[in-house]
Design an enzyme around this catalytic site. Sequence first.
Site, PDB file in Angstrom:
ATOM      1  N   ASP A   1       0.818  -1.207   0.000  1.00 44.18           N
ATOM      2  CA  ASP A   1       0.000   0.000   0.000  1.00 44.18           C
ATOM      3  C   ASP A   1       0.854   1.259   0.000  1.00 44.18           C
ATOM      4  O   ASP A   1       2.072   1.205   0.145  1.00 44.18           O
ATOM      5  CB  ASP A   1      -0.949   0.006   1.209  1.00 44.18           C
ATOM      6  CG  ASP A   1      -0.284  -0.455   2.511  1.00 44.18           C
ATOM      7  OD1 ASP A   1       0.944  -0.270   2.647  1.00 44.18           O
ATOM      8  OD2 ASP A   1      -0.980  -0.988   3.389  1.00 44.18           O
TER       9      ASP A   1
ATOM     10  N   ASN B   1      -8.161  -2.871  14.510  1.00 42.69           N
ATOM     11  CA  ASN B   1      -9.540  -3.203  14.125  1.00 42.69           C
ATOM     12  C   ASN B   1      -9.595  -4.404  13.178  1.00 42.69           C
ATOM     13  O   ASN B   1     -10.622  -4.674  12.573  1.00 42.69           O
ATOM     14  CB  ASN B   1     -10.228  -1.986  13.497  1.00 42.69           C
ATOM     15  CG  ASN B   1      -9.568  -1.526  12.198  1.00 42.69           C
ATOM     16  OD1 ASN B   1      -8.572  -2.101  11.753  1.00 42.69           O
ATOM     17  ND2 ASN B   1     -10.116  -0.495  11.595  1.00 42.69           N
TER      18      ASN B   1
ATOM     19  N   HIS C   1      -7.680  -4.829  10.443  1.00 40.30           N
ATOM     20  CA  HIS C   1      -7.387  -4.592   9.025  1.00 40.30           C
ATOM     21  C   HIS C   1      -6.041  -5.189   8.631  1.00 40.30           C
ATOM     22  O   HIS C   1      -5.140  -5.356   9.467  1.00 40.30           O
ATOM     23  CB  HIS C   1      -7.476  -3.093   8.675  1.00 40.30           C
ATOM     24  CG  HIS C   1      -6.350  -2.241   9.167  1.00 40.30           C
ATOM     25  ND1 HIS C   1      -6.536  -1.188  10.033  1.00 40.30           N
ATOM     26  CD2 HIS C   1      -5.015  -2.246   8.899  1.00 40.30           C
ATOM     27  CE1 HIS C   1      -5.386  -0.590  10.267  1.00 40.30           C
ATOM     28  NE2 HIS C   1      -4.446  -1.218   9.594  1.00 40.30           N
TER      29      HIS C   1
ATOM     30  N   GLU D   1     -10.055  -2.039   5.472  1.00 40.65           N
ATOM     31  CA  GLU D   1     -10.763  -1.769   6.711  1.00 40.65           C
ATOM     32  C   GLU D   1     -11.971  -2.701   6.863  1.00 40.65           C
ATOM     33  O   GLU D   1     -12.385  -3.352   5.894  1.00 40.65           O
ATOM     34  CB  GLU D   1     -11.220  -0.309   6.734  1.00 40.65           C
ATOM     35  CG  GLU D   1     -10.106   0.718   6.603  1.00 40.65           C
ATOM     36  CD  GLU D   1      -9.277   0.877   7.873  1.00 40.65           C
ATOM     37  OE1 GLU D   1      -9.499   0.133   8.846  1.00 40.65           O
ATOM     38  OE2 GLU D   1      -8.398   1.763   7.895  1.00 40.65           O
TER      39      GLU D   1
END
Length: 234
Positions: free
Chosen positions: A62, A128, A130, A135
């Site tokens: 990314d 969370n 990810h 996400e």
Amino acid sequence: MNVQIVKDQAAGGRAGFQIFQQALQQGAKVLGLATGSTPVTIYDELVASDLDFSHLTSVNLDEYVGLGADHPESYHYFMQQHLFSHKPFAQSFVPDGTNTDAAAETRRYDAVIAQHPVDLQLLGLGQNGHIGFNEPGTDPASTTHKVALTASTIEANARFFDNVNDVPRYAYSMGIGSILQAKEILIVAYGVAKAGAVAAMIQGPVTPDVPASYLQTHQNVQVILDEAAASQLA
């Protein structure tokens, strides 16, 4: 999933190095790489080793949208500092954060992945759940896409910037589907703040609410955890 629990991040770096070394011994030609604080000790071990990457290809997960390769908080810059300047690859690919045409950039990066199938993909784990910048709620079949970062992810990344308002709000990321195409996946997590996500990833249901849970569907996943990150496992 094959889970290793180590004492600390330094031990995790050594364990991760062994997995990279074994992959190269088995003929890996393309390494999928990640950024952030988690993989740093692995990169330190790779840099200190006598492994040669000059015939290999790297493909990064990314990049922030809006940051050029020379920006000190760009992931391209991170890779130069921690690995590429010490261990050059034959070719290295990172999404182009300066390309404002999201459709064109994600198409280009999907083509890169198709041309260079990943043998070993390194991942960190978000609090969370990810992976990459995928996400909660991301389509498990997703390929490279432009992501609006959640408030929790922006807050987590704010420590790298002078001000939370400086943190980019978007990123280009390999999709969950892209990640799952890798022949082998190594995911690493440290610290008690990751313990809930670790437990959900390994022992919870496979659900879009925890993107990392889709790793349960992959046939070859290595997991490195410190004791704190593993503390909620049954």
